[in-house]
Every structure is written in structure tokens, then in C-alpha cells.
Design a protein around this motif. Structure first.
Motif: not given
Length: 83
Positions: A32-60
């Protein structure tokens, strides 16, 4: 080296920061983005380590707002072991 690599695309404007995707990821790709929020006021998810993704889609799969798209591609650097 993995045969497949993944890429995560997150709709940050729709994300409500519920943290389910972060917990579900087996490769510690998301956070989760620790500093910034989206237009709705939430700390949104972001990919902090994109090279580690294996495409399992568990997050989705666990995202209640369908904010995440996962793409799975063949790794161009993959070379199977010769037997």
C-alpha cells in the motif's frame, strides 16, 4: 529462472486500500502506498517489486473491487535444462 513472468496493472483511482491483494501475493510484489492517497482518500495498492511477479493472479482474485489486472507472458530469457 521462471518460464513465465507476470505484470500487474492496478486501477489506483478505484482501489480502496483494503490490503487483501498485498496479503494474497506469494511473491511480495504489492504494497500500500504509505504517503499518497487517491481521489477517494485511500492509500492505494502499488507494485513495489514488479520484477518478482509470477503472474499467478492471486491478487486479482481476492480484490473485491476488480481493480487489478494481471498479465502473464513467456519469459524471453527462459532456457529449459537440456537432458
Amino acid at each position: 529462472m521462471a518460464k513465465f513472468i507476470g505484470a500487474v496493472e492496478i486501477n489506483k483511482d478505484r482501489c480502496k486500500g483494503c490490503d487483501l491483494c498485498v496479503v494474497a501475493c506469494p511473491c511480495d510484489v504489492l504494497s500500500l502506498e504509505p504517503k499518497y492517497v487517491n481521489d477517494r482518500g485511500y492509500h492505494y495498492a502499488f507494485d513495489k517489486n514488479p520484477d518478482a511477479c509470477i503472474g499467478c493472479a492471486a491478487c486479482a482474485t481476492v480484490c473485491p473491487d476488480a481493480c487489478i489486472a494481471v498479465y502473464r507472458m513467456v519469459n524471453p530469457d527462459y532456457k529449459p535444462n537440456d537432458k
